[in-house]
Motif scaffolding. Structure first.
Motif, mmCIF file in Angstrom:
data_model
loop_
_atom_site.group_PDB
_atom_site.id
_atom_site.type_symbol
_atom_site.label_atom_id
_atom_site.label_comp_id
_atom_site.label_asym_id
_atom_site.label_seq_id
_atom_site.Cartn_x
_atom_site.Cartn_y
_atom_site.Cartn_z
ATOM 1 N N ARG A 68 -3.987 10.211 -4.393
ATOM 2 C CA ARG A 68 -4.319 9.780 -3.034
ATOM 3 C C ARG A 68 -3.045 9.492 -2.245
ATOM 4 N NH1 ARG A 68 -8.443 7.029 -5.930
ATOM 5 N NH2 ARG A 68 -7.229 5.091 -5.977
ATOM 6 N N TYR A 69 -2.079 8.857 -2.893
ATOM 7 C CA TYR A 69 -0.806 8.562 -2.218
ATOM 8 C C TYR A 69 -0.086 9.858 -1.845
ATOM 9 C CZ TYR A 69 3.820 6.647 -1.321
ATOM 10 O OH TYR A 69 5.012 6.320 -0.728
ATOM 11 N N ALA A 123 -1.659 11.698 1.167
ATOM 12 C CA ALA A 123 -2.022 10.857 2.312
ATOM 13 C C ALA A 123 -1.745 11.533 3.648
ATOM 14 C CB ALA A 123 -1.277 9.532 2.240
ATOM 15 N N VAL A 128 0.004 9.213 7.975
ATOM 16 C CA VAL A 128 -0.722 7.952 8.122
ATOM 17 C C VAL A 128 0.278 6.852 8.455
ATOM 18 C CG1 VAL A 128 -2.580 8.624 6.546
ATOM 19 C CG2 VAL A 128 -0.549 7.477 5.639
ATOM 20 N N ARG A 142 2.503 3.407 8.268
ATOM 21 C CA ARG A 142 3.224 2.789 7.147
ATOM 22 C C ARG A 142 2.326 1.825 6.371
ATOM 23 N NH1 ARG A 142 6.465 2.753 3.136
ATOM 24 N NH2 ARG A 142 8.096 1.178 3.024
ATOM 25 N N ARG A 143 1.493 1.096 7.078
ATOM 26 C CA ARG A 143 0.572 0.151 6.434
ATOM 27 C C ARG A 143 -0.296 0.859 5.392
ATOM 28 N NH1 ARG A 143 -2.125 -4.676 7.280
ATOM 29 N NH2 ARG A 143 -0.780 -5.154 9.057
ATOM 30 N N ARG A 144 -0.807 2.035 5.740
ATOM 31 C CA ARG A 144 -1.679 2.759 4.813
ATOM 32 C C ARG A 144 -0.904 3.235 3.594
ATOM 33 N NH1 ARG A 144 -6.046 3.021 1.975
ATOM 34 N NH2 ARG A 144 -6.852 5.132 1.622
ATOM 35 N N GLU A 192 -0.401 0.326 1.334
ATOM 36 C CA GLU A 192 -1.681 0.016 0.695
ATOM 37 C C GLU A 192 -1.971 0.979 -0.461
ATOM 38 O OE1 GLU A 192 -6.019 -1.102 2.439
ATOM 39 O OE2 GLU A 192 -5.224 0.838 3.067
ATOM 40 N N LEU A 193 -1.731 2.267 -0.233
ATOM 41 C CA LEU A 193 -1.979 3.263 -1.280
ATOM 42 C C LEU A 193 -1.017 3.088 -2.455
ATOM 43 C CD1 LEU A 193 -2.587 6.398 0.957
ATOM 44 C CD2 LEU A 193 -4.279 5.288 -0.513
ATOM 45 N N ASP A 213 -2.081 0.354 -4.677
ATOM 46 C CA ASP A 213 -3.155 0.802 -5.570
ATOM 47 C C ASP A 213 -2.581 1.451 -6.825
ATOM 48 O OD1 ASP A 213 -5.149 -0.083 -3.918
ATOM 49 O OD2 ASP A 213 -5.567 1.876 -3.024
ATOM 50 N N ARG A 222 -2.978 -7.216 10.504
ATOM 51 C CA ARG A 222 -2.546 -6.092 11.329
ATOM 52 C C ARG A 222 -2.167 -6.558 12.735
ATOM 53 N NH1 ARG A 222 -3.838 -0.791 10.583
ATOM 54 N NH2 ARG A 222 -5.466 -1.421 9.095
ATOM 55 N N ASP A 235 4.441 -1.638 11.788
ATOM 56 C CA ASP A 235 5.306 -0.968 10.812
ATOM 57 C C ASP A 235 6.439 -1.884 10.360
ATOM 58 O OD1 ASP A 235 3.786 1.301 10.920
ATOM 59 O OD2 ASP A 235 5.269 2.529 11.959
#
Length: 211
Positions: free
Chosen positions: A36-37, A40, A43, A45-47, A50-51, A54, A65, A73
């Motif tokens: 998933r990373y 990605a 997307v 930076r936050r996402r 998050e990935l 995980d 946020r 960011d």
């Protein structure tokens, strides 16, 4: 006293069998997470953070946020930057400090902890092998035999060149540089340049940075 599970043996640095339901599931979980990373795409930076959390099973909550994307960011400026693709076996044994940059195609066999200190930089195609197998083929026995490992520790402010391989049990001291293409089989003292296969000390680094 209850017998140790294969995961417990692995984390203790003992011989363990990796093809058990628990450890197969742990590797699959990590594989799905890093896939998933890696996929990605574009997307925020936050996402990405998050990935990545995980992948390494870091449950620390993200900060609230912010409405401004640039300011949001900025909240993650100290988080490690990992260029995809990246691969790991388990993820939960990967510990990375602040302001770390890992270039693409990094492979981490994290049977035991792989620790990377703050402000350390990786070139592309770095391989970190904290897991290994017995040399005796009768003991190794393909997928039915045991594995083992030893931690890898990379200090703060290191520079690991492209195509470097670091073997189990190696500690690389603070502020050191590993030349591109090296295979590191032994500990590297702080503030030294090493290179070659096997890597050997080239020189000491003169610096104002304190150990």
């Amino acid at each position: 006293m209850a017998e140790l599970t294969e995961r417990e043996k692995m984390l203790r640095g003992e011989l363990f069998v990796s093809f058990t339901p628990d450890l197969i599931a742990a590797r699959n979980r990590c594989k799905y997470a890093y896939t998933r990373y890696n996929n990605a795409g574009e997307v925020p930076r936050r996402r990405l953070v998050e990935l990545w959390k995980d992948v390494i099973e870091d449950k620390t909550p993200l900060p609230p946020r912010l409405d401004d994307p640039v300011a949001d960011d900025e909240l993650f400026k100290d988080e490690p930057w990992i260029e995809p693709p990246v691969k790991a076996d388990y993820g939960f044994n990967v510990i990375i400090g602040k302001n770390v940059f890992i270039n693409s195609n990094c492979v981490m066999i994290d049977s035991l902890p792989i620790t990377i200190g703050s402000r350390t930089l990786f070139g592309p195609n770095v391989s970190l092998f904290a897991g290994t197998h017995p040399v005796d083929p009768a003991v190794r026995n393909g997928m039915e035999g045991p594995e083992m490992g030893a931690p890898i520790t990379i200090g703060e402010d290191c520079w690991i060149g492209g195509n470097v391989t670091i073997l189990p049990g190696v500690t690389i001291g603070k502020g050191s540089t590993v030349g591109a293409g090296s295979v590191v089989t032994k500990d590297v003292p702080p503030f030294h340049v090493v290179a070659g296969n096997p890597a050997r000390i080239i020189r000491k680094i003169e610096t104002t940075m304190k150990e």
